[in-house]
Design a protein around this motif. Sequence first.
Motif, PDB file in Angstrom:
ATOM      1  N   ALA A  71       0.830  -1.208   0.000  1.00 24.43           N
ATOM      2  CA  ALA A  71       0.000   0.000   0.000  1.00 24.43           C
ATOM      3  C   ALA A  71       0.864   1.257   0.000  1.00 24.43           C
ATOM      4  CB  ALA A  71      -0.931  -0.004   1.209  1.00 24.43           C
ATOM      5  N   LEU A  72       1.917   1.260   0.793  1.00 19.48           N
ATOM      6  CA  LEU A  72       2.791   2.427   0.879  1.00 19.48           C
ATOM      7  C   LEU A  72       3.561   2.646  -0.425  1.00 19.48           C
ATOM      8  CD1 LEU A  72       4.106   1.961   4.536  1.00 19.48           C
ATOM      9  CD2 LEU A  72       2.570   3.769   3.708  1.00 19.48           C
ATOM     10  N   ILE A  73       3.904   1.552  -1.109  1.00 16.69           N
ATOM     11  CA  ILE A  73       4.546   1.677  -2.423  1.00 16.69           C
ATOM     12  C   ILE A  73       3.588   2.344  -3.406  1.00 16.69           C
ATOM     13  CG2 ILE A  73       5.330   0.380  -4.445  1.00 16.69           C
ATOM     14  CD1 ILE A  73       6.651  -1.603  -2.521  1.00 16.69           C
ATOM     15  N   ASN A  74       2.342   1.874  -3.418  1.00 13.84           N
ATOM     16  CA  ASN A  74       1.344   2.477  -4.308  1.00 13.84           C
ATOM     17  C   ASN A  74       1.143   3.952  -3.998  1.00 13.84           C
ATOM     18  OD1 ASN A  74       0.953   0.029  -5.564  1.00 13.84           O
ATOM     19  ND2 ASN A  74      -0.919  -0.479  -4.461  1.00 13.84           N
ATOM     20  N   LEU A  75       1.058   4.279  -2.730  1.00 17.65           N
ATOM     21  CA  LEU A  75       0.834   5.667  -2.323  1.00 17.65           C
ATOM     22  C   LEU A  75       2.031   6.543  -2.679  1.00 17.65           C
ATOM     23  CD1 LEU A  75      -0.757   4.897   1.151  1.00 17.65           C
ATOM     24  CD2 LEU A  75      -1.927   6.046  -0.729  1.00 17.65           C
ATOM     25  N   SER A  76       3.230   6.027  -2.480  1.00 14.38           N
ATOM     26  CA  SER A  76       4.431   6.828  -2.757  1.00 14.38           C
ATOM     27  C   SER A  76       4.663   7.013  -4.251  1.00 14.38           C
ATOM     28  CB  SER A  76       5.661   6.185  -2.116  1.00 14.38           C
ATOM     29  OG  SER A  76       5.971   4.937  -2.724  1.00 14.38           O
ATOM     30  N   ALA A  77       4.006   6.183  -5.067  1.00 16.49           N
ATOM     31  CA  ALA A  77       4.121   6.346  -6.520  1.00 16.49           C
ATOM     32  C   ALA A  77       3.323   7.541  -7.017  1.00 16.49           C
ATOM     33  CB  ALA A  77       3.651   5.074  -7.231  1.00 16.49           C
ATOM     34  N   ASP A  78       2.450   8.070  -6.172  1.00 16.39           N
ATOM     35  CA  ASP A  78       1.631   9.237  -6.507  1.00 16.39           C
ATOM     36  C   ASP A  78       2.307  10.483  -5.934  1.00 16.39           C
ATOM     37  OD1 ASP A  78      -0.276  11.285  -6.664  1.00 16.39           O
ATOM     38  OD2 ASP A  78      -1.943   9.894  -6.450  1.00 16.39           O
ATOM     39  N   ILE A 113      10.102   2.611  -1.860  1.00 15.58           N
ATOM     40  CA  ILE A 113       9.355   3.768  -1.353  1.00 15.58           C
ATOM     41  C   ILE A 113      10.250   5.003  -1.320  1.00 15.58           C
ATOM     42  CG2 ILE A 113       8.166   4.732   0.655  1.00 15.58           C
ATOM     43  CD1 ILE A 113       7.359   1.790   1.344  1.00 15.58           C
ATOM     44  N   LEU A 114      11.472   4.860  -0.830  1.00 19.40           N
ATOM     45  CA  LEU A 114      12.390   6.000  -0.766  1.00 19.40           C
ATOM     46  C   LEU A 114      12.744   6.501  -2.166  1.00 19.40           C
ATOM     47  CD1 LEU A 114      14.769   4.828   2.112  1.00 19.40           C
ATOM     48  CD2 LEU A 114      13.203   6.776   2.171  1.00 19.40           C
ATOM     49  N   THR A 115      12.875   5.579  -3.106  1.00 13.73           N
ATOM     50  CA  THR A 115      13.147   5.978  -4.492  1.00 13.73           C
ATOM     51  C   THR A 115      11.979   6.790  -5.041  1.00 13.73           C
ATOM     52  OG1 THR A 115      14.553   4.054  -4.885  1.00 13.73           O
ATOM     53  CG2 THR A 115      13.631   5.134  -6.820  1.00 13.73           C
ATOM     54  N   ASN A 116      10.765   6.344  -4.779  1.00 16.26           N
ATOM     55  CA  ASN A 116       9.585   7.098  -5.220  1.00 16.26           C
ATOM     56  C   ASN A 116       9.561   8.494  -4.602  1.00 16.26           C
ATOM     57  OD1 ASN A 116       8.593   5.046  -6.812  1.00 16.26           O
ATOM     58  ND2 ASN A 116       7.169   4.267  -5.290  1.00 16.26           N
ATOM     59  N   LEU A 117       9.834   8.574  -3.310  1.00 18.01           N
ATOM     60  CA  LEU A 117       9.725   9.843  -2.588  1.00 18.01           C
ATOM     61  C   LEU A 117      10.801  10.850  -2.979  1.00 18.01           C
ATOM     62  CD1 LEU A 117       8.878   8.564   1.020  1.00 18.01           C
ATOM     63  CD2 LEU A 117       7.303   9.596  -0.628  1.00 18.01           C
ATOM     64  N   THR A 118      11.867  10.385  -3.618  1.00 22.21           N
ATOM     65  CA  THR A 118      12.964  11.296  -3.973  1.00 22.21           C
ATOM     66  C   THR A 118      13.006  11.637  -5.452  1.00 22.21           C
ATOM     67  OG1 THR A 118      14.433   9.347  -4.129  1.00 22.21           O
ATOM     68  CG2 THR A 118      14.472  10.592  -2.061  1.00 22.21           C
ATOM     69  N   ARG A 119      11.957  11.303  -6.189  1.00 19.36           N
ATOM     70  CA  ARG A 119      11.966  11.579  -7.627  1.00 19.36           C
ATOM     71  C   ARG A 119      12.008  13.073  -7.919  1.00 19.36           C
ATOM     72  NH1 ARG A 119       7.619   7.814  -8.291  1.00 19.36           N
ATOM     73  NH2 ARG A 119       6.303   9.593  -8.769  1.00 19.36           N
ATOM     74  N   HIS A 120      11.347  13.872  -7.095  1.00 25.44           N
ATOM     75  CA  HIS A 120      11.242  15.300  -7.349  1.00 25.44           C
ATOM     76  C   HIS A 120      12.030  16.083  -6.306  1.00 25.44           C
ATOM     77  CE1 HIS A 120       8.266  14.438 -10.411  1.00 25.44           C
ATOM     78  NE2 HIS A 120       7.683  13.626  -9.540  1.00 25.44           N
ATOM     79  N   GLU A 121      12.600  17.181  -6.725  1.00 30.71           N
ATOM     80  CA  GLU A 121      13.598  17.877  -5.904  1.00 30.71           C
ATOM     81  C   GLU A 121      13.080  18.288  -4.538  1.00 30.71           C
ATOM     82  OE1 GLU A 121      16.571  21.759  -6.040  1.00 30.71           O
ATOM     83  OE2 GLU A 121      15.403  21.208  -7.806  1.00 30.71           O
ATOM     84  N   ARG A 122      11.845  18.790  -4.470  1.00 33.55           N
ATOM     85  CA  ARG A 122      11.359  19.325  -3.193  1.00 33.55           C
ATOM     86  C   ARG A 122      11.309  18.247  -2.118  1.00 33.55           C
ATOM     87  NH1 ARG A 122       5.694  22.480  -2.955  1.00 33.55           N
ATOM     88  NH2 ARG A 122       4.965  20.428  -3.632  1.00 33.55           N
ATOM     89  N   THR A 123      10.687  17.118  -2.427  1.00 29.01           N
ATOM     90  CA  THR A 123      10.618  16.064  -1.420  1.00 29.01           C
ATOM     91  C   THR A 123      11.952  15.325  -1.293  1.00 29.01           C
ATOM     92  OG1 THR A 123       9.558  14.703  -3.125  1.00 29.01           O
ATOM     93  CG2 THR A 123       8.145  15.680  -1.455  1.00 29.01           C
TER      94      THR A 123
END
Length: 377
Positions: A71-78, A113-123
């Motif tokens: 679930a957290l993987i799915n959520l972090s992909a958004d 999850i960490l890879t998803n969360l770091t895709r964009h500079e701000r997060t």
Amino acid sequence: MLSDSEAKELLSFLHLDTRADVRGQATEYILGLTGTRDGCRYLQTQPGFLKALITLTADSSIAIVKDCYHALINLSADETLHETLIKEADILPMLFRNLLDPEYVFADRICTILTNLTRHERTCREVFRVMQEQDVGLAKVVEIFCIEGFNKKALLHYLGPLLSNLTQLPESRHFLLDKERCVVQRLLPFTQYEGSVTRRGGVVGTLRNCCFDYMYHEWLLSDAVDILPFLLLPLAGPEELSEEENEGLPVDLQYLPEDKTREEDPDIRKMLIETLLLLTATKVGRQIMKEKNVYPIMREFHKWEKEPQVLIGDEPEAGMENLMEVEIPQDVEQQLKDLDTKEQEQVEKETLLLLRQEAEKEVVEQPNMQNPEGLER
């Protein structure tokens, strides 16, 4: 979606002291919600559910923990949920704590999850900040990445893309390129890591990002780092070069065997080419690469490569010796940004599809729960 009363009732089942079968049904329902965009956006407005998922990653039931991480993987992909997960749900301390545990079974999911969360500079910047606060630091991430078998129960290949994402930040690049630490040198052998295209691609992406800092080019190309063979070997094939051409090459590229193969992944080949092009941005970089006799390798690669690549260009005219400092017209810059955005969106779609396919392979098929009614504590 759920009414307020239904949401309140469902949330009451998402506790460690609730009966195991009830917790399992509740987490399964939440996992189902994360499979759709509308479901993810609904959960964005319900941080209580997100916090509950994070709490239940400590559940005694492996099946429940697995559902929570899926679930957290799915959520972090958004992308729209990144801020909510990081700031309101406070997901990062749990992720880093478990990532550093060499016995943790779900460490690979944490890397995703960490890879998803770091895709964009701000997060990405927020993740980097919390890393420092949690005494994890980039040094520790590199260390566990480079120790193959650090975790006997997880592969940790997705630490490669995580490092690549983190190096969109100047402070991350400067740490890896610190001449006293010898960090970047530890990553170089992974450009030829055969065990995982994900790990290999992550390292190549990291090196490419580091090469945007042109003030390090001369050092990277020097004997202190000797980055060139690690970039060229994956592009080199079995073609026979002349005696003179071989003698002019770095030792590791001379007289390659007849069964030498090139990097099979076209995206990694593209990143390798981009890295080499970045190293030619300065006059000193171009001079060193000429001295290292790069041309024969690239010539044969150009004959072999089926994907369109820009490989060769003329020496820049006077006043444009450092291509990293050339001023780009605003309309051209905007066109390049638009193309980059489209490419990034496509990559994200493909990544999300891959993650969902991997998750579906591991989930044991159970009857779908259409609503939370009927759950008993």
